[in-house]
Write an enzyme that holds these catalytic residues in place. Structure first.
Site, PDB file in Angstrom:
ATOM      1  N   GLY A  12       0.926  -1.360   0.003  1.00 52.61           N
ATOM      2  CA  GLY A  12      -0.022   0.015  -0.060  1.00 52.61           C
ATOM      3  C   GLY A  12       0.924   1.236  -0.008  1.00 52.61           C
ATOM      4  O   GLY A  12       1.741   1.265   0.738  1.00 52.61           O
ATOM      5  N   ARG A  26      19.271  10.866  -3.823  1.00 56.05           N
ATOM      6  CA  ARG A  26      20.469  12.015  -3.540  1.00 56.05           C
ATOM      7  C   ARG A  26      21.514  11.210  -2.648  1.00 56.05           C
ATOM      8  O   ARG A  26      22.790  11.844  -3.130  1.00 56.05           O
ATOM      9  CB  ARG A  26      19.524  13.029  -2.563  1.00 56.05           C
ATOM     10  N   ARG A  73       1.011  -4.910  -5.097  1.00 54.70           N
ATOM     11  CA  ARG A  73       0.976  -6.091  -4.358  1.00 54.70           C
ATOM     12  C   ARG A  73       1.209  -7.373  -5.197  1.00 54.70           C
ATOM     13  O   ARG A  73       0.146  -7.625  -5.794  1.00 54.70           O
ATOM     14  CB  ARG A  73      -0.133  -6.104  -3.292  1.00 54.70           C
ATOM     15  N   ASP A 104       5.239  -4.928   6.166  1.00 59.89           N
ATOM     16  CA  ASP A 104       5.817  -6.251   6.323  1.00 59.89           C
ATOM     17  C   ASP A 104       5.874  -7.126   5.260  1.00 59.89           C
ATOM     18  O   ASP A 104       6.753  -8.074   4.899  1.00 59.89           O
ATOM     19  CB  ASP A 104       5.207  -7.059   7.642  1.00 59.89           C
ATOM     20  N   THR A 126       4.393   2.347   5.645  1.00 64.17           N
ATOM     21  CA  THR A 126       3.119   1.840   5.524  1.00 64.17           C
ATOM     22  C   THR A 126       2.131   2.806   6.520  1.00 64.17           C
ATOM     23  O   THR A 126       2.668   3.346   7.599  1.00 64.17           O
ATOM     24  CB  THR A 126       2.784   0.391   5.833  1.00 64.17           C
ATOM     25  N   ILE A 127       0.984   3.341   6.287  1.00 66.52           N
ATOM     26  CA  ILE A 127       0.245   3.987   7.019  1.00 66.52           C
ATOM     27  C   ILE A 127      -0.019   3.332   8.262  1.00 66.52           C
ATOM     28  O   ILE A 127      -0.382   3.988   9.301  1.00 66.52           O
ATOM     29  CB  ILE A 127      -0.987   4.655   6.382  1.00 66.52           C
ATOM     30  N   ASP A 128      -0.071   2.098   8.245  1.00 72.91           N
ATOM     31  CA  ASP A 128      -0.475   1.207   9.390  1.00 72.91           C
ATOM     32  C   ASP A 128       0.480   0.968  10.651  1.00 72.91           C
ATOM     33  O   ASP A 128      -0.113   0.985  11.793  1.00 72.91           O
ATOM     34  CB  ASP A 128      -0.840  -0.494   9.002  1.00 72.91           C
ATOM     35  N   ASP A 130       2.548  -0.708  11.518  1.00 68.12           N
ATOM     36  CA  ASP A 130       2.373  -2.048  12.044  1.00 68.12           C
ATOM     37  C   ASP A 130       3.785  -3.101  12.045  1.00 68.12           C
ATOM     38  O   ASP A 130       3.712  -4.358  11.849  1.00 68.12           O
ATOM     39  CB  ASP A 130       1.276  -2.870  11.321  1.00 68.12           C
ATOM     40  N   ARG A 155     -18.012  15.462  13.546  1.00 62.27           N
ATOM     41  CA  ARG A 155     -18.170  15.839  15.029  1.00 62.27           C
ATOM     42  C   ARG A 155     -19.066  17.077  15.011  1.00 62.27           C
ATOM     43  O   ARG A 155     -20.403  17.053  15.633  1.00 62.27           O
ATOM     44  CB  ARG A 155     -17.099  16.010  15.940  1.00 62.27           C
ATOM     45  N   ARG A 172      -5.438  -3.278   9.128  1.00 61.86           N
ATOM     46  CA  ARG A 172      -6.098  -4.333   9.112  1.00 61.86           C
ATOM     47  C   ARG A 172      -5.443  -5.224  10.133  1.00 61.86           C
ATOM     48  O   ARG A 172      -6.121  -6.323  10.827  1.00 61.86           O
ATOM     49  CB  ARG A 172      -6.381  -5.124   7.677  1.00 61.86           C
ATOM     50  N   HIS A 215     -23.369  14.323  21.270  1.00 67.73           N
ATOM     51  CA  HIS A 215     -22.914  13.591  20.148  1.00 67.73           C
ATOM     52  C   HIS A 215     -22.024  12.536  20.949  1.00 67.73           C
ATOM     53  O   HIS A 215     -21.477  12.757  22.244  1.00 67.73           O
ATOM     54  CB  HIS A 215     -22.070  14.499  19.179  1.00 67.73           C
ATOM     55  N   ARG A 243     -24.904   7.213  12.784  1.00 62.49           N
ATOM     56  CA  ARG A 243     -24.389   7.327  11.496  1.00 62.49           C
ATOM     57  C   ARG A 243     -23.006   6.572  11.407  1.00 62.49           C
ATOM     58  O   ARG A 243     -22.132   6.911  12.084  1.00 62.49           O
ATOM     59  CB  ARG A 243     -24.506   8.692  11.038  1.00 62.49           C
ATOM     60  N   GLN A 251      -7.339   7.870   3.447  1.00 60.69           N
ATOM     61  CA  GLN A 251      -6.384   8.124   4.670  1.00 60.69           C
ATOM     62  C   GLN A 251      -5.050   7.720   3.931  1.00 60.69           C
ATOM     63  O   GLN A 251      -3.991   8.212   4.611  1.00 60.69           O
ATOM     64  CB  GLN A 251      -6.603   6.785   5.893  1.00 60.69           C
TER      65      GLN A 251
HETATM   66  O1  F6P Z   1      -1.264  -0.165   3.235  1.00 58.03           O
HETATM   67  C1  F6P Z   1      -2.012  -0.650   4.381  1.00 58.03           C
HETATM   68  C2  F6P Z   1      -3.577  -0.661   4.146  1.00 58.03           C
HETATM   69  O2  F6P Z   1      -3.882   0.932   3.571  1.00 58.03           O
HETATM   70  C3  F6P Z   1      -4.343  -1.033   5.439  1.00 58.03           C
HETATM   71  O3  F6P Z   1      -4.683  -0.039   6.076  1.00 58.03           O
HETATM   72  C4  F6P Z   1      -5.609  -1.577   4.518  1.00 58.03           C
HETATM   73  O4  F6P Z   1      -6.083  -2.635   5.066  1.00 58.03           O
HETATM   74  C5  F6P Z   1      -5.005  -2.151   3.315  1.00 58.03           C
HETATM   75  O5  F6P Z   1      -3.764  -1.323   2.952  1.00 58.03           O
HETATM   76  C6  F6P Z   1      -5.857  -1.879   2.191  1.00 58.03           C
HETATM   77  O6  F6P Z   1      -5.255  -2.344   0.998  1.00 58.03           O
HETATM   78  P1  F6P Z   1      -5.832  -2.250  -0.601  1.00 58.03           P
HETATM   79  O7  F6P Z   1      -5.485  -0.772  -0.997  1.00 58.03           O
HETATM   80  O8  F6P Z   1      -4.930  -3.022  -1.418  1.00 58.03           O
HETATM   81  O9  F6P Z   1      -7.279  -2.680  -0.749  1.00 58.03           O
END
Ligand code: F6P
Length: 318
Positions: A12, A26, A73, A104, A126-128, A130, A155, A172, A215, A243, A251
């Site tokens: 991702g 560089r 991927r 990973d 990675t944004i996660d 993790d 909000r 995830r 809220h 909702r 994100q």
């Molecule tokens: O890169 C990490 C991530 O954004 C996870 O947070 C998310 O579960 C997954 O990738 C989504 O992957 P894709 O863009 O392949 O659906």
């Protein structure tokens, strides 16, 4: 002595990956190396889509989200024959070392490639957040700031309508995005894998919020609950109508924050240093306030200490 290196982004995308590619390119050029960018991660390596990068190739890239090299991927990369083709493509360019920027899964690909003879050093992108060995992964800061900005907006409308907003965030395998976002917005509830899900507890927290507020906010990590169904439960059992909003891939986009740009720059340059000093099957990590280099095996061990501590504090503030 390594003279030519390759760089790729994989898995991702994450804001800050461009800054990392720039730093690799560089800093390597300054040290007298030639640098090759591999398009779309391991897929481009397999398909031989590789091009020389120059100082100018990475100009004006720092502030852009995504990755200008592209990413993918490639599940087939777990097949030795696929890796063999990819490796031969690298060898045809006389590439003698590789920087892999990703999560990973990308590290596992790098590890497998390195076992076939190509020195590999990883940079956590990675944004996660993790990757166990590092307290920080490039992209996390931008992603949580995007999530917080969105929740702040939700909000406003929740408060106007006396509603409960349920917001699903990414992550995830790890609850970092959920916990940090929940803490930063003062959410009533945070639901993520590490801490489980108890519907009754969630309902009680929302009912308590309804006694003093107009809220309530519930942050949910993806794959934990069906947010539409949870909204129905909250509407049925608390004074609030609920909702659900899934933030999704928004994100992963956007111009990287200062933190992501600086971490990416430092980590990218450190990866080149590591390759030049003979490191292989290693990755750059941020550990206890320092940039360090450790083996892939060490970095791939899950470490939830920081997350557990944050969640304990979050619960005190409900
Ligand atoms: O890169 C990490 C991530 O954004 C996870 O947070 C998310 O579960 C997954 O990738 C989504 O992957 P894709 O863009 O392949 O659906």
């Amino acid at each position: 002595m390594i003279r030519r290196i390759g760089v790729l982004t994989s898995g991702g995308d994450a804001p800050g990956m461009n800054a990392a590619i720039r730093a690799v390119t560089r800093s390597a050029i300054v040290k007298g190396l030639e640098v090759f960018g591999i398009h779309d991660g391991y897929l481009g390596m397999y398909e031989n889509r590789i091009e020389r990068l120059y100082r100018k190739s990475v100009s004006e890239k720092m502030r852009a989200g995504g990755t200008f090299l592209g990413t993918a991927r490639l599940v087939e990369f777990d097949q030795a024959e696929v890796r063999q083709v990819a490796l031969e493509n690298l060898r045809n360019f006389n590439i003698e070392g590789l920087v892999v920027i990703g999560g990973d899964g990308s590290y596992r690909g790098g590890l497998a490639l390195s076992k076939m003879g190509m020195p590999v050093v990883g940079v956590p992108g990675t944004i996660d957040n993790d990757i166990g060995g590092t307290d920080y992964t490039i992209g996390f800061d931008t992603a949580i700031n995007t999530a917080v900005e969105a929740v702040d907006k939700l909000r406003d409308t929740s408060n106007s309508h006396r509603r409960c907003s349920i917001i699903e965030v990414m992550g995830r395998n790890r609850g970092d995005i959920a916990v940090w976002t929940a803490m930063a917005v003062g959410a009533e509830v945070c639901i993520c894998k590490e801490f489980g899900f108890n519907l009754q507890e969630v309902i009680e927290n929302v009912r308590r919020a309804a006694q003093s507020k107009r809220h309530a906010i519930i942050i949910v990590a993806e794959n934990m609950v069906k947010v539409e169904e949870l909204a129905q439960e909250i509407s049925a059992h608390t004074p609030f109508e609920a909702r659900a909003t899934v933030l999704g891939h928004v994100q992963r986009g956007g111009s990287p924050t200062v933190r992501d740009r600086v971490f990416a720059s430092v980590m990218g340059a450190t990866a080149v240093e590591a390759l030049l000093s003979g490191k292989d099957r290693h990755c750059v990590c941020y550990r206890d306030g320092k940039i360090v280099v450790m083996t892939f095996e060490e970095a791939l061990v899950d470490d939830q200490t920081d997350l557990l501590e944050k969640f304990e504090i979050f619960k005190l503030l409900w």
